[in-house]
Design a protein around this motif. Structure first.
Motif, PDB file in Angstrom:
ATOM      1  N   GLY A 122      11.057   1.348   8.041  1.00 32.66           N
ATOM      2  CA  GLY A 122      12.317   0.641   7.830  1.00 32.66           C
ATOM      3  C   GLY A 122      12.402  -0.069   6.499  1.00 32.66           C
ATOM      4  N   ASN A 123      11.697   0.433   5.474  1.00 32.31           N
ATOM      5  CA  ASN A 123      11.819  -0.177   4.153  1.00 32.31           C
ATOM      6  C   ASN A 123      13.268  -0.145   3.664  1.00 32.31           C
ATOM      7  N   GLY A 124      13.953   0.972   3.883  1.00 31.34           N
ATOM      8  CA  GLY A 124      15.351   1.069   3.465  1.00 31.34           C
ATOM      9  C   GLY A 124      16.234   0.079   4.197  1.00 31.34           C
ATOM     10  N   ARG A 125      16.032  -0.040   5.515  1.00 31.02           N
ATOM     11  CA  ARG A 125      16.822  -1.006   6.301  1.00 31.02           C
ATOM     12  C   ARG A 125      16.528  -2.433   5.848  1.00 31.02           C
ATOM     13  N   THR A 126      15.249  -2.714   5.569  1.00 28.88           N
ATOM     14  CA  THR A 126      14.872  -4.057   5.112  1.00 28.88           C
ATOM     15  C   THR A 126      15.537  -4.377   3.781  1.00 28.88           C
TER      16      THR A 126
ATOM     17  N   MET B  81      -4.428  -0.679  14.873  1.00 28.47           N
ATOM     18  CA  MET B  81      -4.589   0.592  14.163  1.00 28.47           C
ATOM     19  C   MET B  81      -5.637   0.443  13.084  1.00 28.47           C
ATOM     20  N   THR B  82      -6.375   1.514  12.861  1.00 27.66           N
ATOM     21  CA  THR B  82      -7.260   1.573  11.703  1.00 27.66           C
ATOM     22  C   THR B  82      -6.377   1.825  10.480  1.00 27.66           C
ATOM     23  N   PRO B  83      -6.894   1.632   9.271  1.00 26.83           N
ATOM     24  CA  PRO B  83      -6.076   1.942   8.087  1.00 26.83           C
ATOM     25  C   PRO B  83      -5.564   3.390   8.088  1.00 26.83           C
ATOM     26  N   ASP B  84      -6.394   4.344   8.520  1.00 32.12           N
ATOM     27  CA  ASP B  84      -5.980   5.742   8.566  1.00 32.12           C
ATOM     28  C   ASP B  84      -4.881   5.954   9.607  1.00 32.12           C
ATOM     29  N   GLU B  85      -5.019   5.321  10.772  1.00 32.79           N
ATOM     30  CA  GLU B  85      -3.983   5.429  11.810  1.00 32.79           C
ATOM     31  C   GLU B  85      -2.667   4.825  11.328  1.00 32.79           C
ATOM     32  N   ARG B  86      -2.761   3.763  10.549  1.00 29.68           N
ATOM     33  CA  ARG B  86      -1.562   3.106  10.025  1.00 29.68           C
ATOM     34  C   ARG B  86      -0.802   4.037   9.081  1.00 29.68           C
ATOM     35  N   VAL B  87      -1.535   4.729   8.221  1.00 32.16           N
ATOM     36  CA  VAL B  87      -0.901   5.688   7.304  1.00 32.16           C
ATOM     37  C   VAL B  87      -0.242   6.801   8.100  1.00 32.16           C
TER      38      VAL B  87
ATOM     39  N   PRO C 289       0.841  -1.206   0.000  1.00 29.23           N
ATOM     40  CA  PRO C 289       0.000   0.000   0.000  1.00 29.23           C
ATOM     41  C   PRO C 289       0.878   1.258   0.000  1.00 29.23           C
ATOM     42  N   GLN C 290       1.010   1.907  -1.139  1.00 31.62           N
ATOM     43  CA  GLN C 290       1.974   2.991  -1.300  1.00 31.62           C
ATOM     44  C   GLN C 290       1.699   4.208  -0.427  1.00 31.62           C
ATOM     45  N   ASP C 291       0.500   4.327   0.130  1.00 29.74           N
ATOM     46  CA  ASP C 291       0.252   5.446   1.047  1.00 29.74           C
ATOM     47  C   ASP C 291       1.011   5.271   2.362  1.00 29.74           C
ATOM     48  N   LEU C 292       1.622   4.097   2.567  1.00 32.25           N
ATOM     49  CA  LEU C 292       2.447   3.871   3.755  1.00 32.25           C
ATOM     50  C   LEU C 292       3.907   4.275   3.532  1.00 32.25           C
ATOM     51  N   GLN C 293       4.263   4.659   2.308  1.00 30.52           N
ATOM     52  CA  GLN C 293       5.652   5.003   2.006  1.00 30.52           C
ATOM     53  C   GLN C 293       5.743   6.455   1.557  1.00 30.52           C
ATOM     54  N   PRO C 294       6.088   7.363   2.484  1.00 27.14           N
ATOM     55  CA  PRO C 294       6.190   8.767   2.108  1.00 27.14           C
ATOM     56  C   PRO C 294       7.489   9.119   1.382  1.00 27.14           C
ATOM     57  N   ARG C 295       8.441   8.200   1.366  1.00 26.85           N
ATOM     58  CA  ARG C 295       9.727   8.482   0.708  1.00 26.85           C
ATOM     59  C   ARG C 295       9.762   7.873  -0.682  1.00 26.85           C
TER      60      ARG C 295
ATOM     61  N   ALA D 166       2.965   5.504   9.685  1.00 31.25           N
ATOM     62  CA  ALA D 166       4.062   5.349   8.722  1.00 31.25           C
ATOM     63  C   ALA D 166       4.647   6.711   8.353  1.00 31.25           C
ATOM     64  N   GLN D 167       3.802   7.707   8.186  1.00 31.52           N
ATOM     65  CA  GLN D 167       4.291   9.051   7.866  1.00 31.52           C
ATOM     66  C   GLN D 167       5.057   9.633   9.055  1.00 31.52           C
ATOM     67  N   SER D 168       4.536   9.453  10.251  1.00 29.33           N
ATOM     68  CA  SER D 168       5.195   9.948  11.460  1.00 29.33           C
ATOM     69  C   SER D 168       6.544   9.269  11.659  1.00 29.33           C
ATOM     70  N   ALA D 169       6.622   7.990  11.335  1.00 35.72           N
ATOM     71  CA  ALA D 169       7.858   7.229  11.518  1.00 35.72           C
ATOM     72  C   ALA D 169       8.970   7.734  10.605  1.00 35.72           C
ATOM     73  N   ASN D 170       8.619   8.462   9.570  1.00 37.33           N
ATOM     74  CA  ASN D 170       9.603   8.978   8.626  1.00 37.33           C
ATOM     75  C   ASN D 170       9.928  10.447   8.854  1.00 37.33           C
ATOM     76  N   THR D 171       9.635  10.943  10.056  1.00 41.71           N
ATOM     77  CA  THR D 171       9.999  12.314  10.393  1.00 41.71           C
ATOM     78  C   THR D 171      11.027  12.272  11.515  1.00 41.71           C
ATOM     79  N   PRO D 172      11.897  13.254  11.575  1.00 41.85           N
ATOM     80  CA  PRO D 172      12.921  13.262  12.631  1.00 41.85           C
ATOM     81  C   PRO D 172      12.299  13.359  14.017  1.00 41.85           C
ATOM     82  N   THR D 173      12.955  12.724  14.988  1.00 45.29           N
ATOM     83  CA  THR D 173      12.443  12.767  16.351  1.00 45.29           C
ATOM     84  C   THR D 173      13.031  13.925  17.140  1.00 45.29           C
ATOM     85  N   GLY D 174      14.148  14.448  16.722  1.00 41.26           N
ATOM     86  CA  GLY D 174      14.781  15.552  17.449  1.00 41.26           C
ATOM     87  C   GLY D 174      14.369  16.898  16.884  1.00 41.26           C
TER      88      GLY D 174
END
Length: 179
Positions: free
Chosen positions: A92-96, A138-144, A41-47, A147-155
């Motif tokens: 972690g698509n890149g790490r995978t 997670m609902t499908p919307d929460e999952r998206v 599902p490409q909406d899970l990959q913001p990069r 995934a978007q949040s996981a690709n933003t810096p934490t600091g």
């Protein structure tokens, strides 16, 4: 406890169970040649993993694989990739892809040995890989959103002026004007 471990992302926290799976069973956003996968599902990959810098990052990780950096992590954007209950890589698509490429290039034995040294059973697996399997529903919307949040810096990011000053210090004499 690796059975219900918290992992933090900029918008909150999820719980995961760390386990070893066979890497070919995972569904990544792109294949190892950086082509989009139709079963992801490409909406899970913001990069854009097909872009040159993303490919360079994956290839660099694969060529210099550091297994200890791919273990359990309290941060979603580092360590073992995070997957959903359906084996879709959510963070972690890149790490995978890097781990898969390392195996394909014959450099996966050190990673496998590291997994085994950490007490993980890799018996019968072609390409054993540590993942954090998401336990938080997670609902499908929460999952998206996750995934978007996981690709933003934490600091806290630097402002443009701070970044420019930092970059200038890294350049040192190289940036000195030519007279």
């Amino acid at each position: 406890d690796l059975e219900n471990a918290p992992v933090y992302h900029p918008n909150g926290q999820i719980n995961v169970k760390y386990q070893v799976v066979d890497a070919p069973d995972l569904i990544t956003s792109h294949d190892k040649d950086f082509r989009l996968r139709s079963d992801y599902p490409q909406d899970l990959q913001p990069r854009n993993r097909a872009a040159g810098p993303a490919q360079d990052q994956v290839n660099e990780i694969a060529s210099k694989l550091q297994p200890e950096r791919l273990g359990p992590s309290p941060e979603v954007n580092s360590g073992a990739p995070i997957i959903g209950p359906d084996n879709i890589v959510e963070s972690g698509n890149g790490r995978t892809l890097a781990i898969q490429k390392a195996y394909d290039a014959g450099r996966g034995n050190e990673y496998r040995a590291w997994l085994e040294s950490q007490g993980y059973d890799t018996t019968g697996m072609k390409q054993p890989m540590l993942v954090g399997r998401r336990l938080t529903d997670m609902t499908p919307d929460e999952r998206v959103k996750f995934a978007q949040s996981a690709n933003t810096p934490t600091g806290l990011g630097m402002g443009a002026m701070e970044q420019a000053a930092s970059d200038a210090r890294l350049l040192g004499d190289i940036a000195a004007p030519i007279s």
